[in-house]
Design an enzyme around this catalytic site. Structure first.
Site, PDB file in Angstrom:
ATOM      1  N   GLU A   1      12.469  -3.421  -4.362  1.00  0.00           N
ATOM      2  CA  GLU A   1      11.209  -3.266  -5.513  1.00  0.00           C
ATOM      3  C   GLU A   1      11.809  -3.048  -6.951  1.00  0.00           C
ATOM      4  O   GLU A   1      11.578  -3.615  -7.715  1.00  0.00           O
ATOM      5  CB  GLU A   1      10.253  -2.228  -5.310  1.00  0.00           C
ATOM      6  CG  GLU A   1       8.914  -2.282  -6.253  1.00  0.00           C
ATOM      7  CD  GLU A   1       8.014  -1.371  -5.938  1.00  0.00           C
ATOM      8  OE1 GLU A   1       8.031  -0.275  -5.289  1.00  0.00           O
ATOM      9  OE2 GLU A   1       6.793  -1.407  -6.749  1.00  0.00           O
TER      10      GLU A   1
ATOM     11  N   GLY B   1       0.865  -1.034   0.051  1.00  0.00           N
ATOM     12  CA  GLY B   1       0.046  -0.160   0.118  1.00  0.00           C
ATOM     13  C   GLY B   1       0.864   1.367  -0.098  1.00  0.00           C
ATOM     14  O   GLY B   1       1.145   1.810   1.191  1.00  0.00           O
ATOM     15  N   TYR B   2       1.437   1.588  -1.057  1.00  0.00           N
ATOM     16  CA  TYR B   2       2.217   2.714  -1.281  1.00  0.00           C
ATOM     17  C   TYR B   2       1.318   4.067  -1.945  1.00  0.00           C
ATOM     18  O   TYR B   2       1.070   5.038  -1.468  1.00  0.00           O
ATOM     19  CB  TYR B   2       3.434   2.445  -1.956  1.00  0.00           C
ATOM     20  CG  TYR B   2       4.497   1.977  -0.954  1.00  0.00           C
ATOM     21  CD1 TYR B   2       4.329   1.166  -0.027  1.00  0.00           C
ATOM     22  CD2 TYR B   2       5.889   2.218  -1.656  1.00  0.00           C
ATOM     23  CE1 TYR B   2       5.305   0.820   0.732  1.00  0.00           C
ATOM     24  CE2 TYR B   2       7.078   1.915  -0.701  1.00  0.00           C
ATOM     25  CZ  TYR B   2       6.608   1.197   0.468  1.00  0.00           C
ATOM     26  OH  TYR B   2       7.817   0.782   1.208  1.00  0.00           O
TER      27      TYR B   2
END
Lengths: 393, 378
Positions: A248, A132-133
């Protein structure tokens, strides 16, 4: 024989015996990959067998400590395992944001209870995580996020909205950036974990140009998050977030490594045919493919170097940005060529022969590579400032 | 083996960087050019290379060399590239040494001491046309007495007019285009019928066209086996291709460093031009291409040194990628310098010229991409 050579020989033998032949084929569609989770769907019994066997050895996360479900391998041993898996064409047993992103952040910033609770489940593929960014008004400017977590004593109350949450509708838990202090942009963000089954969480898939919905809008309406699920210090979540973003980018840069050395020429040969000398009967396309394969092979060496430097602590901290930029641009170029090589065959959207339009859908999907996880432009900014030390305006 | 330089290689790099940077910076090349130096290199500097132990990097310890490999030779070549140093290192200490390593004990004893001492210079007589295509070798070597008679012309032979030793690819059988039937010869300076005509190239280096008018050599001049010269030639080409790739990296890195330095100092529109995002993005893209090329070159060097079967293809990838990245580096270098980049007084243009020559040498990116495609069966 050196210890490493012994390890190589034993690893090769184990993989040959334990990796089912079906798991030695490249993953050709999103449905074909194994993501694990509470409601795991396996495309075949072999896929589950492969996951179980690898997880039992800790080899889904070979370089994590054994006490957290890892393989406890040294960097040199992990490199040998990667090399031997590549040699046999073994698939990765598990696709997982837990492995690629949350795990490294927990190993660095989590407390012992959080490591014990979450890492082994990630390693075994029991819990599927989402991230949840991004928020509707905070894309590349991630730190301007607004989703709030109000301190209620023993818990936080989370309210707000996330967007581009990959597979939020399939995930069991979320790692999430929330605002815990409005007076400071970067020093008012905290990093929390919570169950997607918590009351107040809802998701809505976003239909993309590929016809798929891997991303969701995610809504939080008075979601209760226990304080034990705060990772790192209150208001210091940006440090965790940045660390995780590095991982990421590393993960996304891996997209540049797709193996087309055979696939691309074979696709072109099928549609174009050969000339009298046996070469692909479209010289310009042949040249474009050949020059692309040069870059792809060079990038493969770069990825190896990057991993080696990372494990040895020699990599520049901003190097993941370069890798993310180059890998994703390369992957887009690859899929443009796959479309060119496939001709009108590659345009079919639903036919059985085209495996439900696998080629055009994958081509369209890659267009997000240079947007998600920080756009190419953001990565170039980081390289310019942090590696080349160019001045700010 | 991890894909970065180990401690000893890093030490060698540091000492090579200091040595070449101090004794033969770009001004050295400029002064040779301005003097229209007829040799194309400085013999005194070549002696210093020998004293540093550089000329013996690929010569084994039994012969007095240091018995190191392509990684170490590349470390020296990168500094040669960074300083645009005119040097016989690539053809002599890499190309000829690799040829002699595939040759006879007598040939090694004849040449290694002179190369180690910095007294001998060698040249590679391989190309016969404007584009590199070694299988097209047509220069004839006909049996004559107990030796051979060589007839034909070689082109683009760097240092060919001053070389003590010429490594020559000749055809003893078969037809141009075939790999079988090529034989490699070691031909000494001053052989009757040998005529070298040096031409100055765009980068101010000298490359000779060499006429072989029935040049007589004895049978012991054959390197390796008669008609089976493709194997030693491949060994030579792997060495010089990966070596030229390392030199290209040096040229590209030198150009990139100059350019990034210029971006930090030049002011326009009231600010340092390096603050403009348009230029930052170009510089960051260039950095990425150079890093990828650097990884490809080191991978090829390590595979060559390990005797790995994948080395030859990795060398082709390295030469092609280094050519692409350095070409970008010099183009961006001149562009980002603006008008000053077009002047002879400023050095960035020298990098462009040297980069072009090296990109062409021993096969350009297109050649190697084509070869890789053939090997892959398309």
């Amino acid at each position: 024989m050196s210890d490493l050579e012994t390890f190589r020989v034993e690893t090769r033998a184990w993989l040959e015996e334990n990796c089912p032949p079906a798991m030695r084929q490249p993953v050709r569609s999103e449905d074909d990959a194994c993501w694990g989770g509470r409601n795991a769907k396996f495309s075949s019994p072999d896929q589950k067998l492969w996951l179980d066997r690898m997880a039992a050895r800790g080899w889904t996360v070979p370089d994590w400590p054994k006490e957290y479900g890892g393989g406890g391998l040294s960097p040199a041993e992990a490199k040998i395992l990667r090399g031997e898996m590549a040699r046999l064409g073994c698939r990765s047993p598990l696709q997982s944001f837990g492995i690629w992103m949350l795990g490294p952040a927990l190993l660095k910033y989590g407390n012992e209870a959080q490591k014990q609770e979450h890492l082994p489940k990630i390693a075994r593929g029991e819990i599927r995580w989402c991230q949840g960014y991004s928020e509707p008004n905070a894309g590349s400017d991630l730190a301007s996020l607004a989703t709030s977590a109000e301190d209620m004593g023993d818990h936080f109350l989370v309210n707000g909205q996330k967007i581009w949450t990959s597979y939020a509708d399939k995930a069991d838990w979320i790692f999430c950036l929330v605002r815990t202090d409005r007076s400071s942009k970067h020093n008012g963000i905290s990093f929390v974990l919570f169950d997607m089954a918590s009351p107040g969480v809802s998701t809505k898939p976003i239909l993309l140009i590929s016809g798929y919905s891997p991303f969701c809008e995610t809504f939080f309406d008075n979601v209760k998050v226990l304080k034990e699920n705060l990772v790192g210090e209150l208001n210091k979540g940006w440090d965790v977030a940045k660390y995780l973003l590095g991982h990421e980018r590393e993960m996304i840069s891996g997209m540049g490594l797709g193996d087309t050395a055979k696939f691309l020429p074979e696709t072109a040969l099928k549609t174009v045919g050969r000339d009298e000398q046996g070469r692909l009967d479209e010289p310009v396309l042949r040249g474009r493919i050949a020059l692309f394969e040069v870059r792809a092979a060079a990038f493969k060496a770069m990825a190896e170097r990057f991993m080696d430097e990372l494990k040895a602590g020699k990599a520049h901290p901003a190097q993941p940005s370069m890798m993310k930029y180059y890998g994703t641009e390369l992957n887009k170029a690859r899929h443009e060529l796959i479309m060119a090589a496939g001709g009108s065959d590659a345009l079919e959207w639903e036919s059985e022969a085209s495996k439900g339009g696998a080629a055009p859908r994958a081509w369209l999907r890659t267009k997000a590579n240079s947007i998600e996880g920080g756009t190419s432009e953001v990565q170039l900014n980081i390289v310019a400032k942090r590696i080349l030390d160019l001045p700010s305006a | 083996m991890p894909l970065f330089l180990d401690d000893e290689q890093t030490m060698l790099r540091d000492s090579a960087r200091a040595f070449v940077g101090e004794t033969a910076p770009v001004s050295h090349m400029r002064s040779l050019r301005d003097a229209k130096d007829p040799n194309g290199y400085a013999p005194a500097l070549w002696k210093q290379f020998a004293e540093m132990g550089f000329t013996g990097i690929l010569i084994d310890e039994a012969h007095g060399g240091s018995g190191l490999g392509a990684v170490e030779a590349g470390v020296v070549l990168e500094e040669i590239g960074r300083n645009l140093t005119p040097s016989p290192f690539l053809a002599t200490a890499v190309g000829a040494v690799e040829a002699l390593n595939a040759g006879s004990a007598a040939q090694r004893e004849r040449w290694f001491p002179a190369i180690l001492a910095g007294d001998a210079v060698a040249a590679l007589a391989i190309d016969e046309r404007a584009k590199h295509r070694p299988a097209s070798t047509a220069l004839r070597a006909e049996r004559s007495g107990n030796g051979f008679k060589l007839s034909g012309t070689k082109r683009f032979v760097t240092h060919g007019h001053v070389a003590d030793l010429l490594v020559v690819a000749a055809r003893t059988a078969g037809a141009a285009g075939e790999m079988d039937g090529i034989t490699l010869f070691a031909v000494e300076k001053g052989a009757a019928g040998l005529q070298a005509k040096p031409e100055r190239l765009a980068d101010a280096s000298l490359a000779a066209a060499i006429d072989f008018d029935g040049v007589r050599v004895e049978a012991d001049a054959v390197i390796g086996e008669i008609d089976a010269g493709w194997a030693p030639l491949t060994r030579v080409l792997n060495g010089v291709r990966v070596g030229a790739s390392a030199e290209l990296l040096g040229v590209g890195a030198g150009a990139m460093d100059m350019t990034v330095g210029y971006l930090k100092e030049r002011k326009q529109f009231g600010q340092t031009i390096g603050a403009f995002q348009a230029l930052q993005h170009r510089a960051a893209h260039l950095y990425s291409e150079m890093e990828v090329a650097r990884a490809a070159v080191l991978k090829a060097q390590q595979l060559l040194d390990a005797g790995d079967a994948r080395a030859e293809e990795a060398v082709m990838v390295a030469k092609a990628m280094a050519g692409l990245a350095t070409t970008l580096a010099v183009q961006e270098g001149v562009q980002m310098h603006g008008g000053i980049g077009m002047t002879d007084e400023y050095s960035i243009g020298f990098y462009m010229k040297r980069g072009r020559v090296l990109a062409e040498m021993f096969g350009d990116a297109d050649y190697h991409a084509d070869q890789l495609a053939r090997r892959a069966g398309y």
